[in-house]
Design a protein around this motif. Sequence first.
Motif, PDB file in Angstrom:
ATOM      1  N   THR A  66      11.748   7.038 -23.491  1.00 43.97           N
ATOM      2  CA  THR A  66      12.225   8.046 -22.546  1.00 43.97           C
ATOM      3  C   THR A  66      11.289   9.241 -22.525  1.00 43.97           C
ATOM      4  O   THR A  66      10.958   9.770 -21.456  1.00 43.97           O
ATOM      5  N   SER A  67      10.810   9.658 -23.692  1.00 48.02           N
ATOM      6  CA  SER A  67       9.871  10.785 -23.752  1.00 48.02           C
ATOM      7  C   SER A  67       8.563  10.448 -23.045  1.00 48.02           C
ATOM      8  O   SER A  67       7.976  11.298 -22.366  1.00 48.02           O
ATOM      9  N   LEU A  68       8.091   9.215 -23.183  1.00 48.24           N
ATOM     10  CA  LEU A  68       6.889   8.790 -22.474  1.00 48.24           C
ATOM     11  C   LEU A  68       7.116   8.885 -20.971  1.00 48.24           C
ATOM     12  O   LEU A  68       6.263   9.387 -20.230  1.00 48.24           O
ATOM     13  N   CYS A  69       8.257   8.431 -20.522  1.00 50.50           N
ATOM     14  CA  CYS A  69       8.616   8.529 -19.101  1.00 50.50           C
ATOM     15  C   CYS A  69       8.576   9.984 -18.640  1.00 50.50           C
ATOM     16  O   CYS A  69       8.004  10.305 -17.604  1.00 50.50           O
ATOM     17  N   GLN A  70       9.166  10.866 -19.434  1.00 46.69           N
ATOM     18  CA  GLN A  70       9.189  12.282 -19.069  1.00 46.69           C
ATOM     19  C   GLN A  70       7.778  12.862 -19.019  1.00 46.69           C
ATOM     20  O   GLN A  70       7.440  13.617 -18.117  1.00 46.69           O
ATOM     21  N   ARG A  71       6.940  12.502 -19.986  1.00 50.10           N
ATOM     22  CA  ARG A  71       5.565  13.014 -20.029  1.00 50.10           C
ATOM     23  C   ARG A  71       4.753  12.515 -18.844  1.00 50.10           C
ATOM     24  O   ARG A  71       4.026  13.271 -18.219  1.00 50.10           O
ATOM     25  N   LEU A  72       4.849  11.233 -18.529  1.00 43.27           N
ATOM     26  CA  LEU A  72       4.089  10.688 -17.410  1.00 43.27           C
ATOM     27  C   LEU A  72       4.542  11.268 -16.075  1.00 43.27           C
ATOM     28  O   LEU A  72       3.768  11.327 -15.129  1.00 43.27           O
ATOM     29  N   ASN A  73       5.788  11.709 -16.026  1.00 42.04           N
ATOM     30  CA  ASN A  73       6.298  12.360 -14.817  1.00 42.04           C
ATOM     31  C   ASN A  73       6.201  13.876 -14.912  1.00 42.04           C
ATOM     32  O   ASN A  73       6.775  14.582 -14.077  1.00 42.04           O
ATOM     33  N   GLN A  74       5.492  14.361 -15.914  1.00 42.95           N
ATOM     34  CA  GLN A  74       5.242  15.799 -16.111  1.00 42.95           C
ATOM     35  C   GLN A  74       6.537  16.601 -16.162  1.00 42.95           C
ATOM     36  O   GLN A  74       6.655  17.671 -15.572  1.00 42.95           O
ATOM     37  N   GLU A  75       7.510  16.056 -16.868  1.00 41.06           N
ATOM     38  CA  GLU A  75       8.795  16.729 -17.045  1.00 41.06           C
ATOM     39  C   GLU A  75       8.876  17.329 -18.442  1.00 41.06           C
ATOM     40  O   GLU A  75       8.155  16.921 -19.353  1.00 41.06           O
ATOM     41  N   GLU A  85       0.835  -1.188   0.000  1.00 44.38           N
ATOM     42  CA  GLU A  85       0.000   0.000   0.000  1.00 44.38           C
ATOM     43  C   GLU A  85       0.876   1.247   0.000  1.00 44.38           C
ATOM     44  O   GLU A  85       1.870   1.339   0.711  1.00 44.38           O
ATOM     45  N   GLY A  86       0.505   2.216  -0.834  1.00 45.29           N
ATOM     46  CA  GLY A  86       1.231   3.477  -0.895  1.00 45.29           C
ATOM     47  C   GLY A  86       2.412   3.484  -1.844  1.00 45.29           C
ATOM     48  O   GLY A  86       2.970   4.514  -2.127  1.00 45.29           O
ATOM     49  N   ARG A  87       2.817   2.310  -2.330  1.00 46.90           N
ATOM     50  CA  ARG A  87       3.937   2.272  -3.273  1.00 46.90           C
ATOM     51  C   ARG A  87       3.445   2.679  -4.647  1.00 46.90           C
ATOM     52  O   ARG A  87       2.358   2.318  -5.062  1.00 46.90           O
ATOM     53  N   LYS A  88       4.250   3.414  -5.337  1.00 44.43           N
ATOM     54  CA  LYS A  88       3.877   3.877  -6.670  1.00 44.43           C
ATOM     55  C   LYS A  88       4.063   2.776  -7.697  1.00 44.43           C
ATOM     56  O   LYS A  88       4.899   1.899  -7.547  1.00 44.43           O
ATOM     57  N   VAL A  89       3.263   2.849  -8.747  1.00 45.06           N
ATOM     58  CA  VAL A  89       3.361   1.896  -9.837  1.00 45.06           C
ATOM     59  C   VAL A  89       4.738   1.995 -10.483  1.00 45.06           C
ATOM     60  O   VAL A  89       5.339   3.061 -10.523  1.00 45.06           O
ATOM     61  N   ARG A  90       5.227   0.870 -10.948  1.00 41.88           N
ATOM     62  CA  ARG A  90       6.483   0.873 -11.680  1.00 41.88           C
ATOM     63  C   ARG A  90       6.216   0.291 -13.066  1.00 41.88           C
ATOM     64  O   ARG A  90       5.885  -0.876 -13.199  1.00 41.88           O
ATOM     65  N   LEU A  91       6.354   1.139 -14.072  1.00 45.69           N
ATOM     66  CA  LEU A  91       6.190   0.726 -15.464  1.00 45.69           C
ATOM     67  C   LEU A  91       7.538   0.361 -16.044  1.00 45.69           C
ATOM     68  O   LEU A  91       8.539   1.012 -15.734  1.00 45.69           O
ATOM     69  N   MET A  92       7.558  -0.632 -16.910  1.00 46.01           N
ATOM     70  CA  MET A  92       8.762  -0.924 -17.674  1.00 46.01           C
ATOM     71  C   MET A  92       8.428  -0.730 -19.146  1.00 46.01           C
ATOM     72  O   MET A  92       7.504  -1.354 -19.671  1.00 46.01           O
ATOM     73  N   ALA A  93       9.165   0.144 -19.800  1.00 44.49           N
ATOM     74  CA  ALA A  93       8.943   0.435 -21.216  1.00 44.49           C
ATOM     75  C   ALA A  93       9.905  -0.370 -22.077  1.00 44.49           C
ATOM     76  O   ALA A  93      11.104  -0.407 -21.822  1.00 44.49           O
ATOM     77  N   VAL A  94       9.336  -1.013 -23.108  1.00 49.27           N
ATOM     78  CA  VAL A  94      10.115  -1.811 -24.047  1.00 49.27           C
ATOM     79  C   VAL A  94       9.755  -1.349 -25.455  1.00 49.27           C
ATOM     80  O   VAL A  94       8.579  -1.199 -25.784  1.00 49.27           O
TER      81      VAL A  94
END
Length: 156
Positions: free
Chosen positions: A20-29, A3-12
Amino acid sequence: MEEGRKVRLMAVGRIAAGKTSLCQRLNQEELKYRKTQTIQVVAKDMNFIDTPGEYLERRMFRGPLMVTAMQADLIVLVQSAIDSQSMFPPDFVSMFPKPAFGVITKCDKADGEQIHRAERYLRQAGAKDIFKISNVTDEGISEVQEYIDKFGFEFL
């Protein structure tokens, strides 16, 4: 999942597919291109495992992908709409003991036929849920976030 742990996505996906751009977008960077040389864990709003495209493109690296997937909660297959080729073998997602979905990137640069081809590649790889996005315009990003939310993970 704790509980409380954030989701961890793995991109392939292939080199320059937009992982990398998807990672940046999902993290609002801010989008900032950098070549991913090794498996990297980005821990911000969302934990994200960013894999080098070479890990998909060279069969000898597929073992490390399977091992790394054990640290992920969700697998995201990333296919660029403007890439006329796919490196995903048929039913690729079956090698991961985790839920998987597909993301078609660069939809802002593609026509309908290119997007349809990318969707076909992802379906052949085993992705049932597929999202069409643009990391540049943010098209489809909120739908990807909502999809992740449905799994009951904490996601900011």
